[in-house]
Scaffold this motif. Structure first.
Motif, PDB file in Angstrom:
ATOM      1  N   GLU A 146       0.822  -1.207   0.000  1.00  0.00           N
ATOM      2  CA  GLU A 146       0.000   0.000   0.000  1.00  0.00           C
ATOM      3  C   GLU A 146       0.863   1.266   0.000  1.00  0.00           C
ATOM      4  O   GLU A 146       0.599   2.212  -0.753  1.00  0.00           O
ATOM      5  CB  GLU A 146      -0.912   0.007   1.223  1.00  0.00           C
ATOM      6  CG  GLU A 146      -2.029  -1.014   1.178  1.00  0.00           C
ATOM      7  CD  GLU A 146      -2.833  -1.037   2.471  1.00  0.00           C
ATOM      8  OE1 GLU A 146      -2.652  -0.117   3.298  1.00  0.00           O
ATOM      9  OE2 GLU A 146      -3.634  -1.974   2.648  1.00  0.00           O
ATOM     10  N   ALA A 147       1.900   1.283   0.833  1.00  0.00           N
ATOM     11  CA  ALA A 147       2.720   2.489   0.962  1.00  0.00           C
ATOM     12  C   ALA A 147       3.506   2.777  -0.314  1.00  0.00           C
ATOM     13  O   ALA A 147       3.575   3.929  -0.770  1.00  0.00           O
ATOM     14  CB  ALA A 147       3.665   2.354   2.155  1.00  0.00           C
ATOM     15  N   PHE A 148       4.109   1.740  -0.902  1.00  0.00           N
ATOM     16  CA  PHE A 148       4.923   1.979  -2.095  1.00  0.00           C
ATOM     17  C   PHE A 148       4.063   2.210  -3.336  1.00  0.00           C
ATOM     18  O   PHE A 148       4.442   2.992  -4.216  1.00  0.00           O
ATOM     19  CB  PHE A 148       5.919   0.842  -2.298  1.00  0.00           C
ATOM     20  CG  PHE A 148       7.113   0.938  -1.392  1.00  0.00           C
ATOM     21  CD1 PHE A 148       8.207   1.720  -1.731  1.00  0.00           C
ATOM     22  CD2 PHE A 148       7.132   0.284  -0.166  1.00  0.00           C
ATOM     23  CE1 PHE A 148       9.293   1.845  -0.895  1.00  0.00           C
ATOM     24  CE2 PHE A 148       8.219   0.398   0.686  1.00  0.00           C
ATOM     25  CZ  PHE A 148       9.304   1.183   0.325  1.00  0.00           C
ATOM     26  N   THR A 149       2.897   1.596  -3.410  1.00  0.00           N
ATOM     27  CA  THR A 149       1.976   1.908  -4.500  1.00  0.00           C
ATOM     28  C   THR A 149       1.530   3.370  -4.403  1.00  0.00           C
ATOM     29  O   THR A 149       1.467   4.094  -5.410  1.00  0.00           O
ATOM     30  CB  THR A 149       0.754   0.972  -4.462  1.00  0.00           C
ATOM     31  OG1 THR A 149       1.189  -0.371  -4.676  1.00  0.00           O
ATOM     32  CG2 THR A 149      -0.262   1.345  -5.531  1.00  0.00           C
ATOM     33  N   ASP A 150       1.238   3.820  -3.189  1.00  0.00           N
ATOM     34  CA  ASP A 150       0.848   5.223  -2.970  1.00  0.00           C
ATOM     35  C   ASP A 150       1.983   6.172  -3.331  1.00  0.00           C
ATOM     36  O   ASP A 150       1.758   7.246  -3.910  1.00  0.00           O
ATOM     37  CB  ASP A 150       0.426   5.412  -1.516  1.00  0.00           C
ATOM     38  CG  ASP A 150      -0.022   6.830  -1.211  1.00  0.00           C
ATOM     39  OD1 ASP A 150      -1.084   7.239  -1.729  1.00  0.00           O
ATOM     40  OD2 ASP A 150       0.688   7.534  -0.466  1.00  0.00           O
ATOM     41  N   ARG A 151       3.208   5.786  -3.001  1.00  0.00           N
ATOM     42  CA  ARG A 151       4.364   6.626  -3.337  1.00  0.00           C
ATOM     43  C   ARG A 151       4.507   6.788  -4.845  1.00  0.00           C
ATOM     44  O   ARG A 151       4.730   7.892  -5.351  1.00  0.00           O
ATOM     45  CB  ARG A 151       5.629   6.005  -2.747  1.00  0.00           C
ATOM     46  CG  ARG A 151       6.945   6.689  -3.062  1.00  0.00           C
ATOM     47  CD  ARG A 151       7.077   8.009  -2.344  1.00  0.00           C
ATOM     48  NE  ARG A 151       6.675   9.136  -3.150  1.00  0.00           N
ATOM     49  CZ  ARG A 151       6.625  10.379  -2.705  1.00  0.00           C
ATOM     50  NH1 ARG A 151       6.947  10.666  -1.464  1.00  0.00           N
ATOM     51  NH2 ARG A 151       6.251  11.352  -3.510  1.00  0.00           N
ATOM     52  N   ARG A 154       1.246  -0.904  -9.553  1.00  0.00           N
ATOM     53  CA  ARG A 154       0.766  -1.571  -8.351  1.00  0.00           C
ATOM     54  C   ARG A 154       1.897  -2.443  -7.808  1.00  0.00           C
ATOM     55  O   ARG A 154       2.328  -3.399  -8.465  1.00  0.00           O
ATOM     56  CB  ARG A 154      -0.459  -2.435  -8.661  1.00  0.00           C
ATOM     57  CG  ARG A 154      -0.940  -3.288  -7.498  1.00  0.00           C
ATOM     58  CD  ARG A 154      -1.460  -2.455  -6.344  1.00  0.00           C
ATOM     59  NE  ARG A 154      -1.777  -3.271  -5.167  1.00  0.00           N
ATOM     60  CZ  ARG A 154      -2.159  -2.776  -4.002  1.00  0.00           C
ATOM     61  NH1 ARG A 154      -2.277  -1.462  -3.849  1.00  0.00           N
ATOM     62  NH2 ARG A 154      -2.423  -3.561  -2.991  1.00  0.00           N
ATOM     63  N   VAL A 155       2.426  -2.095  -6.660  1.00  0.00           N
ATOM     64  CA  VAL A 155       3.541  -2.833  -6.072  1.00  0.00           C
ATOM     65  C   VAL A 155       3.018  -4.152  -5.492  1.00  0.00           C
ATOM     66  O   VAL A 155       2.087  -4.155  -4.674  1.00  0.00           O
ATOM     67  CB  VAL A 155       4.230  -2.001  -4.975  1.00  0.00           C
ATOM     68  CG1 VAL A 155       5.314  -2.812  -4.266  1.00  0.00           C
ATOM     69  CG2 VAL A 155       4.825  -0.731  -5.582  1.00  0.00           C
ATOM     70  N   PRO A 156       3.592  -5.288  -5.896  1.00  0.00           N
ATOM     71  CA  PRO A 156       3.113  -6.584  -5.397  1.00  0.00           C
ATOM     72  C   PRO A 156       3.637  -6.878  -4.001  1.00  0.00           C
ATOM     73  O   PRO A 156       4.555  -6.224  -3.499  1.00  0.00           O
ATOM     74  CB  PRO A 156       3.689  -7.570  -6.415  1.00  0.00           C
ATOM     75  CG  PRO A 156       4.964  -6.919  -6.867  1.00  0.00           C
ATOM     76  CD  PRO A 156       4.673  -5.426  -6.886  1.00  0.00           C
ATOM     77  N   TYR A 157       3.047  -7.888  -3.378  1.00  0.00           N
ATOM     78  CA  TYR A 157       3.562  -8.379  -2.108  1.00  0.00           C
ATOM     79  C   TYR A 157       4.955  -8.975  -2.331  1.00  0.00           C
ATOM     80  O   TYR A 157       5.244  -9.536  -3.387  1.00  0.00           O
ATOM     81  CB  TYR A 157       2.662  -9.480  -1.555  1.00  0.00           C
ATOM     82  CG  TYR A 157       1.430  -8.994  -0.830  1.00  0.00           C
ATOM     83  CD1 TYR A 157       1.005  -7.671  -0.908  1.00  0.00           C
ATOM     84  CD2 TYR A 157       0.674  -9.874  -0.062  1.00  0.00           C
ATOM     85  CE1 TYR A 157      -0.124  -7.243  -0.236  1.00  0.00           C
ATOM     86  CE2 TYR A 157      -0.465  -9.458   0.614  1.00  0.00           C
ATOM     87  CZ  TYR A 157      -0.853  -8.139   0.519  1.00  0.00           C
ATOM     88  OH  TYR A 157      -1.980  -7.723   1.186  1.00  0.00           O
ATOM     89  N   LEU A 158       5.800  -8.852  -1.306  1.00  0.00           N
ATOM     90  CA  LEU A 158       7.084  -9.531  -1.337  1.00  0.00           C
ATOM     91  C   LEU A 158       6.900 -11.021  -1.040  1.00  0.00           C
ATOM     92  O   LEU A 158       5.982 -11.420  -0.303  1.00  0.00           O
ATOM     93  CB  LEU A 158       8.040  -8.937  -0.305  1.00  0.00           C
ATOM     94  CG  LEU A 158       8.692  -7.588  -0.616  1.00  0.00           C
ATOM     95  CD1 LEU A 158       9.550  -7.154   0.564  1.00  0.00           C
ATOM     96  CD2 LEU A 158       9.520  -7.647  -1.881  1.00  0.00           C
TER      97      LEU A 158
END
Length: 324
Positions: free
Chosen positions: A30-35, A45-49
């Motif tokens: 959520e944080a990196f997608t928002d960034r 959309r940044v995926p889960y690690l």
């Protein structure tokens, strides 16, 4: 320690465990997608690690892994602080978007700084995206200053024509221990005192089955080593590249041999791409990679805390990845 924010309470830091991986992933994504969205990259959309990558990060950090929880017990923020001998760095770190702008970001950075300083590190740093001037200013106000770029470079390799690599995993237990001690000795020989210590990263890479360590041996002992991971970063994806995390080489000849051997190791496990995060303080090594066919894919800005600089190696090549 308990931190109070306007109208909302967060508690921490606590040390996360296996049960927290899902919550860490939610905040991370959520944080990196928002960034990226605020930087104008709306479709990203940044995926889960990969959970195995989180296990490595938490085991590597130990007590340096910290989370803060909201009034419902959910993770509101986290910072993963790592200490490798004299070298300390933090990452990843993130604040949930609905809790940003309230001072929580400052709290998690200062908490990690205090923890690393209390452990006696001589170097203290982090990496951020150079185009995100807001982040650079934020860290600057907390005592960090920009240094060199870290350039992620990749090369696609063929399946044949590679020499047989020498890998730590191929050694018997006693020989693995001796090679790990030799790796520590090589880093100590290259670095101004006090020196980093990557032996924990070497051991965890093997124990968790994330990758291996390539060895280059010469007449006088170990000339170079490369700690690399092939486990995919993103959850649910197939292995697509070998990522170099730590590299030490006695000289540039040993550096080239170490890169070639790691390419061979990648081909051996059926992976056709090698990624190296080149620290640009060493121009000649960057040029060596360009000449070898590596292409620039990404850049990060290395920042260090006031009074805790990153020293240059006295000789040879030393790369330490400040990301997981």
């Amino acid at each position: 320690m308990r931190a109070w924010l306007p109208e909302r309470e967060v508690q921490g830091p606590e040390h996360p465990g296996e049960r927290d991986i899902e919550g860490l992933n939610q905040v991370f994504a959520e944080a990196f997608t928002d960034r990226y969205r605020r930087d104008g990259l709306v479709g990203v959309r940044v995926p889960y690690l990969n959970p195995q990558i989180w296990r490595y990060a938490l085991a590597d950090a130990g007590e340096g892994a910290m989370v803060w929880r909201d009034e419902r017990g959910r993770i509101a923020a986290f910072n993963i602080a790592h200490r490798s001998g004299s070298e300390g760095w933090m990452g990843p770190l993130a604040v949930r978007p609905d809790r940003q702008g309230m001072g929580l970001g400052k709290l998690i950075v200062r908490s990690a700084v205090e923890w690393l300083v209390s452990r006696g590190v001589a170097t203290l740093g982090l990496e951020t995206m150079p185009r995100t001037v807001e982040n650079i200013g934020f860290y600057g106000r907390l005592g960090f200053a920009p240094g060199y770029l870290t350039v992620t470079m990749t090369r696609d390799i063929g399946p044949r024509g590679h020499p047989t690599p020498v890998l730590l995993s191929q050694r018997a237990a006693d020989a693995r221990e001796a090679a790990t001690r030799a790796a520590f000795g090589l880093v100590t020989a290259l670095s101004p005192a006090p020196s980093p210590d990557f032996t924990r990263e070497i051991a965890l890479t093997t124990e968790l089955g994330l990758g291996d360590t390539t060895l280059i041996e010469g007449p006088a002992g170990l000339d170079a080593f490369v700690v690399w991971h092939s486990t995919p970063l993103a959850e649910g994806r197939a292995p697509e590249e070998v990522r170099i995390l730590k590299l030490a080489a006695r000289d540039e000849e040993a550096f080239v041999a170490a890169i070639a051997a790691t390419e061979a190791a990648a081909a051996r496990v059926g992976i056709r791409r090698v990624a190296v995060r080149c620290q640009t303080r060493d121009e000649s090594v960057f040029r060596q990679l360009i000449e070898r066919g590596y292409r620039v894919r990404w850049t990060d800005l290395r920042m260090t805390y006031e009074g805790y600089p990153e020293p240059h190696p006295r000789t040879g090549v030393l790369f330490s990845n400040w990301e997981i």
